[in-house]
Design a protein around this motif. Structure first.
Motif, PDB file in Angstrom:
ATOM      1  N   GLY A 288       0.755  -1.020   0.013  1.00  5.90           N
ATOM      2  CA  GLY A 288       0.046  -0.361  -0.012  1.00  5.90           C
ATOM      3  C   GLY A 288       0.696   1.369  -0.417  1.00  5.90           C
ATOM      4  O   GLY A 288       0.613   2.310  -1.088  1.00  5.90           O
ATOM      5  N   ILE A 289       2.095   1.182   0.480  1.00  5.88           N
ATOM      6  CA  ILE A 289       2.582   2.137   1.176  1.00  5.88           C
ATOM      7  C   ILE A 289       3.613   2.773   0.300  1.00  5.88           C
ATOM      8  O   ILE A 289       3.787   4.238  -0.589  1.00  5.88           O
ATOM      9  N   ALA A 290       3.651   2.029  -1.337  1.00  7.98           N
ATOM     10  CA  ALA A 290       4.376   2.234  -2.298  1.00  7.98           C
ATOM     11  C   ALA A 290       4.667   3.364  -2.987  1.00  7.98           C
ATOM     12  O   ALA A 290       4.583   3.903  -3.401  1.00  7.98           O
ATOM     13  N   LEU A 291       3.162   3.592  -3.083  1.00  2.00           N
ATOM     14  CA  LEU A 291       2.081   4.577  -4.301  1.00  2.00           C
ATOM     15  C   LEU A 291       1.226   5.905  -3.638  1.00  2.00           C
ATOM     16  O   LEU A 291       1.240   6.242  -3.943  1.00  2.00           O
ATOM     17  N   SER A 292       1.508   6.154  -1.549  1.00  4.41           N
ATOM     18  CA  SER A 292       0.868   6.625  -1.182  1.00  4.41           C
ATOM     19  C   SER A 292       0.727   8.067  -1.707  1.00  4.41           C
ATOM     20  O   SER A 292      -0.358   8.333  -1.898  1.00  4.41           O
ATOM     21  N   ALA A 293       2.045   8.554  -1.776  1.00  6.66           N
ATOM     22  CA  ALA A 293       2.303  10.310  -2.194  1.00  6.66           C
ATOM     23  C   ALA A 293       1.814  10.009  -3.440  1.00  6.66           C
ATOM     24  O   ALA A 293       1.285  11.284  -3.571  1.00  6.66           O
TER      25      ALA A 293
ATOM     26  N   PRO B 106      -9.049   4.037  -9.037  1.00  8.05           N
ATOM     27  CA  PRO B 106      -7.877   4.133  -9.366  1.00  8.05           C
ATOM     28  C   PRO B 106      -6.761   3.759  -9.173  1.00  8.05           C
ATOM     29  O   PRO B 106      -6.633   3.132  -8.058  1.00  8.05           O
ATOM     30  N   GLU B 107      -6.169   3.564 -10.284  1.00  4.45           N
ATOM     31  CA  GLU B 107      -4.955   2.567 -10.082  1.00  4.45           C
ATOM     32  C   GLU B 107      -4.022   2.370  -9.418  1.00  4.45           C
ATOM     33  O   GLU B 107      -3.649   1.143  -8.682  1.00  4.45           O
ATOM     34  N   ALA B 108      -3.229   3.694  -8.669  1.00  9.30           N
ATOM     35  CA  ALA B 108      -2.763   3.416  -7.032  1.00  9.30           C
ATOM     36  C   ALA B 108      -2.906   3.095  -6.259  1.00  9.30           C
ATOM     37  O   ALA B 108      -2.361   3.085  -4.713  1.00  9.30           O
ATOM     38  N   ALA B 109      -4.633   3.134  -6.095  1.00 10.08           N
ATOM     39  CA  ALA B 109      -5.470   2.114  -4.656  1.00 10.08           C
ATOM     40  C   ALA B 109      -5.576   0.964  -4.579  1.00 10.08           C
ATOM     41  O   ALA B 109      -5.627   0.720  -3.147  1.00 10.08           O
ATOM     42  N   GLY B 110      -5.265   0.036  -6.225  1.00 15.32           N
ATOM     43  CA  GLY B 110      -5.857  -1.246  -5.741  1.00 15.32           C
ATOM     44  C   GLY B 110      -4.757  -1.686  -5.000  1.00 15.32           C
ATOM     45  O   GLY B 110      -5.309  -2.799  -4.142  1.00 15.32           O
ATOM     46  N   PRO B 111      -3.611  -0.961  -4.268  1.00 15.80           N
ATOM     47  CA  PRO B 111      -2.754  -2.270  -3.596  1.00 15.80           C
ATOM     48  C   PRO B 111      -3.743  -2.237  -2.261  1.00 15.80           C
ATOM     49  O   PRO B 111      -3.354  -3.127  -1.665  1.00 15.80           O
ATOM     50  N   PHE B 112      -4.158  -0.893  -1.675  1.00 19.43           N
ATOM     51  CA  PHE B 112      -5.158  -0.872  -0.891  1.00 19.43           C
ATOM     52  C   PHE B 112      -5.886  -2.305  -0.134  1.00 19.43           C
ATOM     53  O   PHE B 112      -5.832  -2.765   0.641  1.00 19.43           O
TER      54      PHE B 112
ATOM     55  N   SER C 211       9.965   5.659 -14.148  1.00 24.05           N
ATOM     56  CA  SER C 211       8.529   4.441 -14.378  1.00 24.05           C
ATOM     57  C   SER C 211       8.114   4.380 -13.029  1.00 24.05           C
ATOM     58  O   SER C 211       8.581   3.798 -12.049  1.00 24.05           O
ATOM     59  N   ILE C 212       7.175   3.740 -12.745  1.00 20.03           N
ATOM     60  CA  ILE C 212       6.016   2.927 -11.796  1.00 20.03           C
ATOM     61  C   ILE C 212       6.950   1.702 -11.020  1.00 20.03           C
ATOM     62  O   ILE C 212       7.369   1.370 -10.196  1.00 20.03           O
ATOM     63  N   ASP C 213       7.489   0.967 -12.527  1.00 23.52           N
ATOM     64  CA  ASP C 213       7.958   0.106 -12.467  1.00 23.52           C
ATOM     65  C   ASP C 213       9.658  -0.132 -11.663  1.00 23.52           C
ATOM     66  O   ASP C 213       9.904  -0.781 -10.450  1.00 23.52           O
ATOM     67  N   LEU C 214       9.926   1.145 -11.822  1.00 22.71           N
ATOM     68  CA  LEU C 214      11.611   1.619 -11.008  1.00 22.71           C
ATOM     69  C   LEU C 214      11.203   2.381  -9.628  1.00 22.71           C
ATOM     70  O   LEU C 214      12.491   1.321  -9.577  1.00 22.71           O
TER      71      LEU C 214
END
Length: 452
Positions: free
Chosen positions: A42-47, A182-188, A274-277
């Motif tokens: 979750g925290i990886a894309l929180s910002a 949103p894609e960045a919310a999927g991990p949560f 990129s997001i992967d990097l």
């Protein structure tokens, strides 16, 4: 013993302690793998998610800050619950609150409601609090001379989940593409399910409770319920210079790490990553945080807590120089984040062991809760200020500001070492630690540790 303790912890024969230590460590290791996976996913894309929902970069730092603040605030009732009823109820409740918070983050992101997202991030921090408190559960039954290693082994277990977490953030985001999330919310959403699994694991297998068992094995004079309050824990910390140093060590290490790490993904996106990097860089950082924890634990047991606290300050300074001067060189940024993780690991392990050494058994759970409150409150302020520094100045200035925090830590470590040497040289010490064991020959080693 209180009625709760009698119900939660049967007497344990000393001959059975080694097997119980292994079982307890095994359960904590498994829960840390799951907890680390959920938090890191979750925290990886929180910002990044916060910037998308709020529409401004200046507020992006509030998302990880809310998580840290939640971890800090929830550490107090969690410590009170553990003090009264043991480690297991506290850990289970924290993971469940973290799962609820992750679901609220998803709802807030889907609705575009930034305040709701922040509330979810704060509750999400409960899972981080569970992961942090698990290291103290490992120390409950550990022998004094192996206490830092016991802590570090559980910290190390987070490596597996924490390294995988940022790398599954992208597929987790893609998995919710058709749900209007949103894609960045999927991990949560994935993190919520993982936390539930961790709660079930602890509830079923962490028996007997390690804290209640340690109390049952403690001398009669250390079983007073009055000595277990948060006020008693605060008094125990205030009475011990080494305990105060322990709090400063974990607080400064955590604040410096959170401030720099939380803003690194944004700096990388500014330079075309990129997001992967970004996931790979954060994975390397988390590997530095956790994978080398056993080394830090062995160093803290062998050469002393204060020496490893000084090492933490040095590693963090190097990390901030590398990250702050990297610019478009992503490899240098990755190296800086890896060393940043190493410095955090050294500070957390040495500070946690030093705190446990420095207060009586009856006050340990309360003092440990106060420690997590202090470190996460400090990191929460640091994370909030980090976003403003990056928005108004630059990522390089953020690293310089974080490096300034290390000066008082290094000075306090040197002062404490010098004071301890003088006390030993003048024959002022009685050679006994809080647990009644003999003190080490080395001036900064824990009570009960014999140097090789």
């Amino acid at each position: 013993m209180t009625a709760v303790e009698r119900a939660g912890s049967a007497p344990v024969d000393a001959a059975l302690l080694p097997a119980l230590r292994r079982r307890t460590t095994g359960v904590l290791v498994a829960s840390q793998i799951l907890g680390g996976l959920g938090v890191a996913t979750g925290i990886a894309l929180s910002a990044v998610l916060a910037r998308q929902v709020s529409g401004t970069e200046a507020l992006s730092g509030l998302a990880p800050t809310a998580t840290v603040a939640g971890t800090a605030v929830l550490s107090v009732p969690m410590a009170a619950l553990m003090t009264a009823r043991g480690r297991r109820p506290g850990l289970v409740l924290a993971y469940l609150v973290g799962a609820l918070g992750a679901c609220v983050v998803v709802v807030g992101a889907r609705a575009g409601n930034y305040p709701l997202l922040l509330c979810g991030m704060a509750a999400f921090g409960a899972a981080s609090s569970a992961n942090l408190q698990a290291r103290f559960a490992a120390a409950d039954l550990a022998e004094p001379q192996r206490r830092a290693r016991a802590i570090s082994n559980v910290v190390w277990a987070t490596t597996i989940g924490a390294v995988l977490g940022p790398n599954i953030a992208a597929p987790a985001g893609r998995s919710v593409a058709g749900l209007g999330i949103p894609e960045a919310a999927g991990p949560f959403l994935w993190a919520a399910g993982i936390f539930v699994l961790a709660a079930v694991l602890v509830a079923v297998l962490l028996r007997p409770d390690p804290l209640l068992t340690a109390r049952a094995l403690a001398p009669l004079e250390e079983r007073s319920p009055q000595a277990r309050s948060l006020r008693a824990g605060l008094a125990a910390v205030a009475a011990s210079p080494r305990a105060r140093l322990a709090l400063v060590t974990v607080a400064v290490s955590h604040t410096a790490m959170v401030s720099v790490m939380s803003m690194t993904p944004l700096d990388l996106t500014h330079h075309g990553a990129s997001i992967d990097l970004i996931g790979l860089v954060i994975s390397g950082h988390i590997a530095g945080m956790y994978a080398f924890a056993p080394l830090m634990g062995r160093l803290a047991d062998r050469v002393g807590r204060l020496s490893v606290a000084g090492l933490a300050a040095g590693l963090l300074a190097v990390a901030m120089f590398l990250a702050g001067t990297a610019g478009e060189h992503h490899g240098q940024t990755a190296a800086g984040l890896f060393v940043l993780g190493l410095g955090w690991s050294a500070g957390l392990v040495s500070g946690s062991a030093l705190l446990t050494d420095s207060v009586p058994q009856s006050a340990r759970a309360a003092a440990q809760g106060i420690s997590d409150l202090t470190m996460n409150t400090s990191a929460g302020f640091g994370g909030a200020i980090a976003g403003l520094i990056v928005a108004q100045a630059s990522y390089a200035w953020l690293n310089a500001a974080a490096a300034a925090l290390l000066v008082p830590l290094a000075a306090l470590v040197l002062f404490t070492r010098t004071g301890t040497k003088n006390a030993n040289g003048n024959g002022n010490g009685n050679g006994k630690g809080n647990d009644g064991s003999s003190s080490t020959a080395a001036e900064d080693s824990p009570p009960g540790v014999r140097q090789s």
